[in-house]
Design an enzyme around this catalytic site. Structure first.
Site, PDB file in Angstrom:
ATOM      1  N   ARG A 106      -4.650   5.691   1.627  1.00 42.94           N
ATOM      2  CA  ARG A 106      -4.507   5.531   0.280  1.00 42.94           C
ATOM      3  C   ARG A 106      -6.067   4.827   0.337  1.00 42.94           C
ATOM      4  O   ARG A 106      -6.702   4.176   1.133  1.00 42.94           O
ATOM      5  CB  ARG A 106      -3.811   4.413  -0.328  1.00 42.94           C
ATOM      6  CG  ARG A 106      -4.190   4.280  -2.392  1.00 42.94           C
ATOM      7  CD  ARG A 106      -3.536   2.667  -2.774  1.00 42.94           C
ATOM      8  NE  ARG A 106      -2.288   3.036  -2.924  1.00 42.94           N
ATOM      9  CZ  ARG A 106      -1.688   2.376  -3.025  1.00 42.94           C
ATOM     10  NH1 ARG A 106      -1.666   0.659  -2.807  1.00 42.94           N
ATOM     11  NH2 ARG A 106      -0.463   2.817  -3.816  1.00 42.94           N
ATOM     12  N   ARG A 163       0.618 -11.765  -1.830  1.00 42.25           N
ATOM     13  CA  ARG A 163       1.118 -10.230  -3.068  1.00 42.25           C
ATOM     14  C   ARG A 163      -0.290  -9.689  -3.136  1.00 42.25           C
ATOM     15  O   ARG A 163      -1.127  -9.894  -2.638  1.00 42.25           O
ATOM     16  CB  ARG A 163       1.724 -11.067  -4.033  1.00 42.25           C
ATOM     17  CG  ARG A 163       3.104  -9.732  -4.153  1.00 42.25           C
ATOM     18  CD  ARG A 163       3.969  -9.938  -3.688  1.00 42.25           C
ATOM     19  NE  ARG A 163       4.952  -8.713  -4.283  1.00 42.25           N
ATOM     20  CZ  ARG A 163       5.244  -7.681  -4.406  1.00 42.25           C
ATOM     21  NH1 ARG A 163       4.949  -6.947  -3.745  1.00 42.25           N
ATOM     22  NH2 ARG A 163       6.535  -7.319  -4.678  1.00 42.25           N
ATOM     23  N   LYS A 164       0.028  -8.166  -3.622  1.00 38.25           N
ATOM     24  CA  LYS A 164      -0.859  -7.525  -4.175  1.00 38.25           C
ATOM     25  C   LYS A 164      -1.854  -8.216  -5.256  1.00 38.25           C
ATOM     26  O   LYS A 164      -1.214  -9.114  -6.162  1.00 38.25           O
ATOM     27  CB  LYS A 164      -1.019  -5.808  -4.474  1.00 38.25           C
ATOM     28  CG  LYS A 164       0.216  -6.530  -5.658  1.00 38.25           C
ATOM     29  CD  LYS A 164       0.608  -4.570  -6.379  1.00 38.25           C
ATOM     30  CE  LYS A 164      -0.703  -4.299  -6.652  1.00 38.25           C
ATOM     31  NZ  LYS A 164      -0.049  -3.272  -7.603  1.00 38.25           N
ATOM     32  N   GLY A 221       8.023   5.617 -13.129  1.00 42.52           N
ATOM     33  CA  GLY A 221       9.274   6.274 -11.950  1.00 42.52           C
ATOM     34  C   GLY A 221      10.316   5.355 -12.236  1.00 42.52           C
ATOM     35  O   GLY A 221      11.554   4.973 -11.292  1.00 42.52           O
ATOM     36  N   CYS A 248       3.771   1.351 -11.929  1.00 40.62           N
ATOM     37  CA  CYS A 248       2.580   1.912 -11.210  1.00 40.62           C
ATOM     38  C   CYS A 248       1.369   3.119 -12.696  1.00 40.62           C
ATOM     39  O   CYS A 248       0.486   2.990 -12.257  1.00 40.62           O
ATOM     40  CB  CYS A 248       2.178   2.723 -10.063  1.00 40.62           C
ATOM     41  SG  CYS A 248       3.674   1.442  -8.969  1.00 40.62           S
ATOM     42  N   GLY A 249       2.783   3.112 -13.258  1.00 42.27           N
ATOM     43  CA  GLY A 249       1.897   4.433 -14.198  1.00 42.27           C
ATOM     44  C   GLY A 249       1.623   3.706 -15.477  1.00 42.27           C
ATOM     45  O   GLY A 249       1.799   4.553 -16.760  1.00 42.27           O
TER      46      GLY A 249
HETATM   47 FE1  SRM Z   1       1.561   0.826  -7.512  1.00 40.13          FE
HETATM   48  C1  SRM Z   1       4.056   0.288  -4.755  1.00 40.13           C
HETATM   49  C2  SRM Z   1       1.807   4.277  -5.900  1.00 40.13           C
HETATM   50  C3  SRM Z   1      -0.918   1.563  -8.944  1.00 40.13           C
HETATM   51  C4  SRM Z   1       2.806  -1.981  -9.180  1.00 40.13           C
HETATM   52  N1  SRM Z   1       3.175   1.737  -5.656  1.00 40.13           N
HETATM   53  C5  SRM Z   1       3.343   1.685  -4.762  1.00 40.13           C
HETATM   54  C6  SRM Z   1       3.960   2.361  -3.787  1.00 40.13           C
HETATM   55  C7  SRM Z   1       2.930   1.869  -2.582  1.00 40.13           C
HETATM   56  C8  SRM Z   1       5.383   2.419  -3.523  1.00 40.13           C
HETATM   57  C9  SRM Z   1       6.007   2.922  -2.210  1.00 40.13           C
HETATM   58  O1  SRM Z   1       5.135   1.834  -0.377  1.00 40.13           O
HETATM   59  O2  SRM Z   1       5.939   4.176  -2.480  1.00 40.13           O
HETATM   60  C10 SRM Z   1       3.942   3.974  -4.378  1.00 40.13           C
HETATM   61  C11 SRM Z   1       3.552   4.568  -3.643  1.00 40.13           C
HETATM   62  C12 SRM Z   1       3.573   5.992  -3.948  1.00 40.13           C
HETATM   63  C13 SRM Z   1       2.940   6.855  -3.538  1.00 40.13           C
HETATM   64  O3  SRM Z   1       3.444   8.091  -3.039  1.00 40.13           O
HETATM   65  O4  SRM Z   1       2.221   7.679  -4.321  1.00 40.13           O
HETATM   66  C14 SRM Z   1       2.574   2.920  -6.026  1.00 40.13           C
HETATM   67  N2  SRM Z   1       0.802   2.324  -7.663  1.00 40.13           N
HETATM   68  C15 SRM Z   1       0.914   3.869  -7.197  1.00 40.13           C
HETATM   69  C16 SRM Z   1      -0.052   4.907  -7.856  1.00 40.13           C
HETATM   70  C17 SRM Z   1      -0.096   5.819  -6.882  1.00 40.13           C
HETATM   71  C18 SRM Z   1       0.356   4.829  -9.219  1.00 40.13           C
HETATM   72  C19 SRM Z   1       0.073   6.305  -9.580  1.00 40.13           C
HETATM   73  O5  SRM Z   1       0.455   7.614  -9.486  1.00 40.13           O
HETATM   74  O6  SRM Z   1      -1.429   6.589  -9.637  1.00 40.13           O
HETATM   75  C20 SRM Z   1      -1.217   3.396  -7.899  1.00 40.13           C
HETATM   76  C21 SRM Z   1      -2.274   3.447  -6.817  1.00 40.13           C
HETATM   77  C22 SRM Z   1      -3.509   2.458  -7.329  1.00 40.13           C
HETATM   78  C23 SRM Z   1      -4.650   2.274  -6.784  1.00 40.13           C
HETATM   79  O7  SRM Z   1      -5.093   3.580  -5.992  1.00 40.13           O
HETATM   80  O8  SRM Z   1      -4.416   1.473  -5.527  1.00 40.13           O
HETATM   81  C24 SRM Z   1      -0.188   2.231  -8.008  1.00 40.13           C
HETATM   82  N3  SRM Z   1       1.158  -0.263  -8.777  1.00 40.13           N
HETATM   83  C25 SRM Z   1      -0.202   0.115 -10.166  1.00 40.13           C
HETATM   84  C26 SRM Z   1      -0.169  -0.393 -10.638  1.00 40.13           C
HETATM   85  C27 SRM Z   1      -1.545  -0.086 -12.420  1.00 40.13           C
HETATM   86  C28 SRM Z   1      -2.616  -0.600 -11.780  1.00 40.13           C
HETATM   87  O9  SRM Z   1      -3.005  -0.986 -11.055  1.00 40.13           O
HETATM   88  O10 SRM Z   1      -2.940  -0.762 -12.852  1.00 40.13           O
HETATM   89  C29 SRM Z   1       0.796  -1.216 -10.918  1.00 40.13           C
HETATM   90  C30 SRM Z   1       1.532  -2.159 -12.175  1.00 40.13           C
HETATM   91  C31 SRM Z   1      -0.142  -3.483 -12.201  1.00 40.13           C
HETATM   92  C32 SRM Z   1      -0.193  -4.783 -11.401  1.00 40.13           C
HETATM   93  O11 SRM Z   1      -0.254  -4.511 -10.134  1.00 40.13           O
HETATM   94  O12 SRM Z   1      -0.199  -5.473 -11.856  1.00 40.13           O
HETATM   95  C33 SRM Z   1       1.585  -1.479  -9.936  1.00 40.13           C
HETATM   96  N4  SRM Z   1       3.153  -1.026  -7.222  1.00 40.13           N
HETATM   97  C34 SRM Z   1       3.018  -1.566  -8.242  1.00 40.13           C
HETATM   98  C35 SRM Z   1       4.020  -2.977  -7.611  1.00 40.13           C
HETATM   99  C36 SRM Z   1       4.390  -4.277  -8.174  1.00 40.13           C
HETATM  100  C37 SRM Z   1       4.299  -5.269  -7.728  1.00 40.13           C
HETATM  101  C38 SRM Z   1       4.619  -6.622  -7.913  1.00 40.13           C
HETATM  102  O13 SRM Z   1       4.337  -7.240  -8.396  1.00 40.13           O
HETATM  103  O14 SRM Z   1       5.728  -6.302  -7.821  1.00 40.13           O
HETATM  104  C39 SRM Z   1       4.843  -1.661  -6.408  1.00 40.13           C
HETATM  105  C40 SRM Z   1       6.246  -2.626  -5.247  1.00 40.13           C
HETATM  106  C41 SRM Z   1       5.707  -3.655  -4.955  1.00 40.13           C
HETATM  107  O15 SRM Z   1       4.617  -4.054  -4.470  1.00 40.13           O
HETATM  108  O16 SRM Z   1       6.252  -4.441  -3.715  1.00 40.13           O
HETATM  109  C42 SRM Z   1       4.210  -0.927  -6.627  1.00 40.13           C
HETATM  110 FE1  SF4 Z   2       7.956   3.077  -9.189  1.00 39.94          FE
HETATM  111 FE2  SF4 Z   2       5.463   3.154  -8.476  1.00 39.94          FE
HETATM  112 FE3  SF4 Z   2       6.993   4.635  -6.910  1.00 39.94          FE
HETATM  113 FE4  SF4 Z   2       6.133   5.400  -9.302  1.00 39.94          FE
HETATM  114  S1  SF4 Z   2       4.720   5.205  -7.945  1.00 39.94           S
HETATM  115  S2  SF4 Z   2       8.132   5.493  -9.205  1.00 39.94           S
HETATM  116  S3  SF4 Z   2       6.401   3.245 -10.285  1.00 39.94           S
HETATM  117  S4  SF4 Z   2       6.664   2.185  -7.175  1.00 39.94           S
END
Ligand code: SRM
Ligand code: SF4
Length: 513
Positions: free
Chosen positions: A69, A183-184, A438, A443-444
């Site tokens: 990333r 956290r993030k 998903g 994240c979506g």
């Molecule tokens: Fe996300 C975790 C993908 C935007 C909330 N997110 C993950 C992980 C890293 C989980 C993992 O290890 O597999 C996903 C990686 C999957 C992969 O292989 O791609 C993942 N998040 C994404 C992306 C790629 C979705 C997308 O297809 O665009 C986005 C990457 C953004 C970036 O460039 O950094 C992405 N994630 C978001 C957003 C949207 C936003 O930021 O506007 C959110 C909700 C907003 C927020 O964070 O407040 C989001 N992601 C999460 C969470 C829940 C956070 C929490 O506080 O619980 C997780 C799980 C965690 O952190 O424990 C997570």
């Molecule tokens: Fe869940 Fe984020 Fe993975 Fe999508 S990319 S399946 S919302 S953790």
């Protein structure tokens, strides 16, 4: 190095324990060694957790094929950087792909650990970094994708977005001062009128506002999504001028969060939980102390007064005679070939620059009027259309089951298939934004969509099948508001009919003749 110790009455969870034992950034010095010994021999916590501090994600779904990333502040990147990114995945054939993310960013897939040191050297040579893009760090800083191009923008945020990233990452080297947050953390800086960044879903958001005639930013805090709770950001009741004050305020808020944020339970560790525990006044007072001078009160209103744009198609820039051209990238998915082609188009028709949007699309800026017709004829525009069909146009999807082990359903391909089918059978009087995610991590961003679909398990004919919870009511732009769940556990196989009905009943869609 900053040594973070959870409050004495808090029990350390396993994440806090491993962070206290060894800082995530420490693996930077070990990357060459990891590359030599191979991923199978790397300590498990280093492999599956700490490498995320370098932006390197072990994928349990595809072991040995890593995701990287990047950081693309404000979604702005040069064609040269795009080429280097394309070259990084090109050697991996079918395994090599990339995604534009919902934070205007790029993720590369299929990379091997043994190649990482060379890939990182190439990144560094062109000023690319993936540092601190995962785990308990600040994510990619978002900004208007048309900053500096938009005739109606109030503040050109490009420099500020860059400065905030440089603060957090120590100019890309990695910054131990901010590498162990509870956290993030998400930061957005909006300079336009249409809230292109979804300010309301960030831990800190800056939105343009006039205070006593002076243009600067009102500040919102605490917005976030998680499986447990989703909240829109709330006003911090402060205004800052559009200069180093923005960087300084980010530093101050991050320090307060780092030193006082809740660390016992990861489900209750995002910034809003601290604001809840303390109350906004105490939180603001602590930020003021860290800021080092009195905070001004907020301006009475902000200047977000437009509906949100999607930037697809051809639009005049503020520079007379130049246009930005928004290409629709279906569900954000790129390949080495399409990335190299985007870089070429940006060089031939523009000025070698590309912009990414939170809708997972790409913009080629600075195209002279005289070159628009030729650009329209380029073969890539048959795939990355400037006139996509209405539902495909507004589609956003997270990674889903193809690569993400949290996923409860496959998202991207299903999202595209359904949107295309619905576009074929319905006429829509207005755009309808469908977001897929998903799992409940969101994240979506299903809560910002007209129709949000969140993966879950459902039952059909006595069997457990892939399904979705349906969200509706999300509003973006000037009157941003989070949507809520209106229907639970709908089997994915029933979605074509269910969505057809929703589109006809709530969005004025009509069956095609
Ligand atoms: Fe996300 C975790 C993908 C935007 C909330 N997110 C993950 C992980 C890293 C989980 C993992 O290890 O597999 C996903 C990686 C999957 C992969 O292989 O791609 C993942 N998040 C994404 C992306 C790629 C979705 C997308 O297809 O665009 C986005 C990457 C953004 C970036 O460039 O950094 C992405 N994630 C978001 C957003 C949207 C936003 O930021 O506007 C959110 C909700 C907003 C927020 O964070 O407040 C989001 N992601 C999460 C969470 C829940 C956070 C929490 O506080 O619980 C997780 C799980 C965690 O952190 O424990 C997570
Ligand atoms: Fe869940 Fe984020 Fe993975 Fe999508 S990319 S399946 S919302 S953790």
């Amino acid at each position: 190095m900053v040594n973070i110790v959870a409050k004495t009455d808090e029990k350390l969870n396993k994440f806090e324990k491993f962070k206290a034992e060894k800082d995530g950034l420490a693996v930077k010095a070990e990357l060459d060694h990891f590359a030599k010994i191979g991923w199978e021999s790397v300590d498990e916590t280093d492999l599956t957790q700490r490498l995320k501090w370098l932006g390197v994600f072990f994928r349990p779904v595809t072991p040995g094929k890593f995701m990287v990333r990047l950081r693309v502040p404000g979604g702005i990147l040069s064609s040269q950087k795009m080429r280097i990114l394309a070259e990084a995945i090109q050697p991996y054939g079918e395994d090599g792909s990339a995604d534009i993310t919902t934070r205007q960013n790029i993720q590369l897939r299929g990379l091997r650990l043994e190649d990482m040191p060379t890939i990182f050297q190439r990144f560094e040579a062109v000023g690319l970094t993936s540092i601190q893009s995962g785990m308990d760090n600040v994510r990619n800083i978002t900004g208007s994708p048309v900053a500096g191009l938009d005739a109606h923008e109030l503040i050109d945020t490009r420099g500020l977005v860059r400065l905030v990233q440089d603060l957090i990452t120590a100019n890309g080297a990695g910054n131990a001062a901010f590498s162990n947050l509870p956290r993030k953390f998400n930061i957005a800086i909006e300079g336009g009128r249409d809230n292109s960044v979804h300010a309301e879903i960030n831990d800190i958001a800056f939105v343009p506002a006039y205070r006593e005639g002076e243009l600067g930013f009102n500040v919102l805090v605490g917005g976030f999504f998680s499986a447990r709770r989703c909240e829109a950001a709330i006003p911090l009741n402060t205004w800052v001028p559009p200069n180093e004050a923005v960087v300084n305020l980010c530093r101050a808020i991050l320090e307060v969060y780092r030193d006082h944020g809740l660390r016992a339970n990861r489900q209750k560790a995002r910034l809003m939980w601290l604001i809840d525990e303390w109350g906004l006044d105490r939180f603001r007072a602590a930020v003021e102390v860290a800021y080092g001078s009195p905070l001004l009160t907020a301006a009475p209103t902000d200047e977000i007064d437009w509906d949100k744009r999607d930037h697809i198609g051809i639009h005049p820039q503020k520079q007379v005679g130049l246009y930005f051209v928004g290409l629709h990238v279906p569900v954000g998915r790129l390949t080495a070939t399409t990335m190299a082609e985007l870089a070429r188009l940006a060089e031939v028709y523009g000025e070698g620059e590309l912009r990414l949007t939170v809708e997972q699309n790409v913009i080629i800026p600075h195209v002279p009027e005289s070159r628009l017709a030729a650009l329209r004829q380029e073969p890539l525009l048959a795939t990355f259309s400037i006139e996509p069909s209405p539902l495909v146009r507004s589609l956003v999807s997270c990674t889903g089951a193809q690569f993400c082990n949290f996923a409860l359903v496959e998202t991207k391909q299903r999202a595209l298939r359904l949107a295309r089918s619905l576009d074929q059978c319905l006429l829509l009087p207005q755009p309808v934004r469908i977001h897929w995610t998903g799992c409940p991590n969101s994240c979506g961003q299903p809560q910002v969509a007209d129709i949000g679909l969140m993966g879950t398990k459902a039952r059909k004919d006595g069997q457990v099948v892939e399904g979705v919870d349906i969200y509706m009511g999300g509003q973006v732009g000037k009157a941003a508001q989070l949507g809520t769940c209106v229907q639970k556990a709908v089997p994915c196989d029933d979605l074509l009919t269910v969505l057809q009905d929703l589109l006809i009943t709530h969005f004025g869609a009509q069956p095609r003749g």
